[in-house]
Scaffold this motif. Structure first.
Motif, short mmCIF file in Angstrom:
data_model
loop_
_atom_site.label_atom_id
_atom_site.label_comp_id
_atom_site.label_asym_id
_atom_site.label_seq_id
_atom_site.Cartn_x
_atom_site.Cartn_y
_atom_site.Cartn_z
N ARG A 125 0.61 -1.24 0.14
CA ARG A 125 -0.18 -0.10 0.06
C ARG A 125 0.62 1.19 -0.03
NH1 ARG A 125 -5.39 0.31 1.15
NH2 ARG A 125 -6.45 -1.24 1.35
N ALA A 126 1.94 1.09 0.66
CA ALA A 126 2.88 2.26 0.82
C ALA A 126 3.46 2.48 -0.42
CB ALA A 126 4.07 2.11 1.72
N LYS A 127 3.81 1.57 -1.23
CA LYS A 127 4.45 1.59 -2.79
C LYS A 127 3.34 2.40 -3.71
CE LYS A 127 6.37 -0.73 -6.55
NZ LYS A 127 6.37 -1.96 -7.45
N ALA A 128 2.08 1.83 -3.43
CA ALA A 128 1.05 2.24 -4.50
C ALA A 128 0.51 3.83 -4.16
CB ALA A 128 -0.07 1.16 -4.60
N GLU A 130 -0.12 7.61 -4.01
CA GLU A 130 0.54 8.60 -4.77
C GLU A 130 1.75 9.37 -4.08
OE1 GLU A 130 -3.12 10.76 -2.60
OE2 GLU A 130 -3.13 8.83 -3.77
N LYS A 131 1.72 9.50 -3.01
CA LYS A 131 2.95 10.28 -2.09
C LYS A 131 3.85 9.12 -1.61
CE LYS A 131 0.57 10.49 2.21
NZ LYS A 131 -0.02 11.36 3.49
N VAL A 132 5.08 9.33 -2.19
CA VAL A 132 5.74 8.16 -1.75
C VAL A 132 5.87 8.06 -0.36
CG1 VAL A 132 8.16 7.46 -2.16
CG2 VAL A 132 7.15 8.72 -3.89
N ILE A 133 5.67 6.77 0.32
CA ILE A 133 6.06 6.73 1.66
C ILE A 133 7.01 5.67 1.59
CG2 ILE A 133 4.83 5.61 3.74
CD1 ILE A 133 2.08 6.78 2.69
N CYS A 134 8.11 6.04 2.34
CA CYS A 134 9.30 5.37 2.49
C CYS A 134 9.10 4.28 3.74
CB CYS A 134 10.45 5.95 2.76
SG CYS A 134 10.91 7.25 1.47
N VAL A 135 9.96 3.25 3.90
CA VAL A 135 9.92 2.44 4.98
C VAL A 135 11.25 2.31 5.76
CG1 VAL A 135 9.46 -0.23 5.23
CG2 VAL A 135 8.57 0.95 3.16
N ASN A 136 11.20 2.11 6.95
CA ASN A 136 12.33 1.99 7.73
C ASN A 136 12.56 0.35 7.68
OD1 ASN A 136 14.35 1.81 9.76
ND2 ASN A 136 13.56 3.04 11.30
N TYR A 137 13.48 -0.06 6.73
CA TYR A 137 13.48 -1.46 6.68
C TYR A 137 14.50 -2.01 7.69
CZ TYR A 137 11.37 -1.80 2.16
OH TYR A 137 10.49 -1.60 1.17
N VAL A 138 15.49 -1.35 8.27
CA VAL A 138 16.18 -1.61 9.76
C VAL A 138 15.42 -1.89 10.71
CG1 VAL A 138 17.95 -1.20 11.06
CG2 VAL A 138 18.29 -0.62 8.62
N GLN A 139 14.29 -0.96 10.96
CA GLN A 139 13.59 -1.13 12.02
C GLN A 139 12.40 -2.45 11.88
OE1 GLN A 139 13.66 0.43 14.94
NE2 GLN A 139 12.46 -1.19 15.70
N LEU A 140 11.95 -2.50 10.42
CA LEU A 140 11.12 -3.47 10.23
C LEU A 140 11.75 -4.73 10.55
CD1 LEU A 140 8.44 -4.36 8.93
CD2 LEU A 140 9.55 -4.26 6.47
#
Length: 183
Positions: A125-128, A130-140
């Motif tokens: 959903r974050a990828k789709a 319209e405003k780019v929502i980034c992910v904290n992959y380290v925390q994830l």
């Protein structure tokens, strides 16, 4: 595992970002019947005696390969808050749930490896959006690897909830201060 492990893992994924073939292979980690294709790339980060760890590393790598927009702050709670539109924020303020808040609560209720597809849905959903929502992959990665530990899972859920509902808590405390000062 320490935060250093997760940082090294995400740095490794970021270094692969320009290799389209390897990124395609990492995306296979999200498909159960093809996930073993990721082992040559991810073997240095997994203990093959720990199936949950393998699945978690494959899931994070696959999500990164789909949506490599990364940040170094926040968690799933803050990501879900960013996904809220104004209508759903109003619903939350009045105690109702919308699509994102239900999916977020569904993730919070997950047991063990149920969390992986639920988080996957939120990242997509974050990828789709319209405003780019980034992910904290380290925390994830940190959160998902600890999800099988019930004590750690409760701490993670609280941290996610704090980030998701923090604006409403601030608004409520402001209103409470107004009531107290008016008395």
């Amino acid at each position: 595992m320490s935060q250093i492990f997760e940082e090294r893992f995400i740095q490794y994924l970021q270094n692969l970002q320009t290799d389209r073939g390897k990124m395609a292979t990492l995306r296979k980690g999200l498909i159960d019947s093809q996930a073993q294709a990721t082992w040559p790339l991810l073997s240095r980060f997994v203990d093959f005696d720990k199936p949950y760890q393998i699945k978690t590393i494959q899931t994070v790598a696959g999500l990164f390969a789909h949506h490599p927009k990364a940040v170094d702050y926040g968690n799933i709670g803050s990501l879900c808050f960013q996904l809220l539109d104004s209508d759903e924020k109003q619903k939350l303020a009045s105690g109702e749930s919308g699509t994102i808040s239900r999916n977020f609560q569904y993730a919070l209720a997950a047991n063990n490896d149920e969390i992986l597809p639920r988080v996957r849905r939120l990242i997509f959903r974050a990828k789709a959006n319209e405003k780019v929502i980034c992910v904290n992959y380290v925390q994830l990665t940190t959160d998902l690897l600890a999800w099988n530990n019930s004590f750690k899972k409760e701490k993670i859920k609280l941290a996610w909830g704090k980030e998701f509902w923090k604006v409403h808590a601030d608004k409520d405390s402001d209103e409470a201060e107004e009531v107290v000062s008016n008395d």
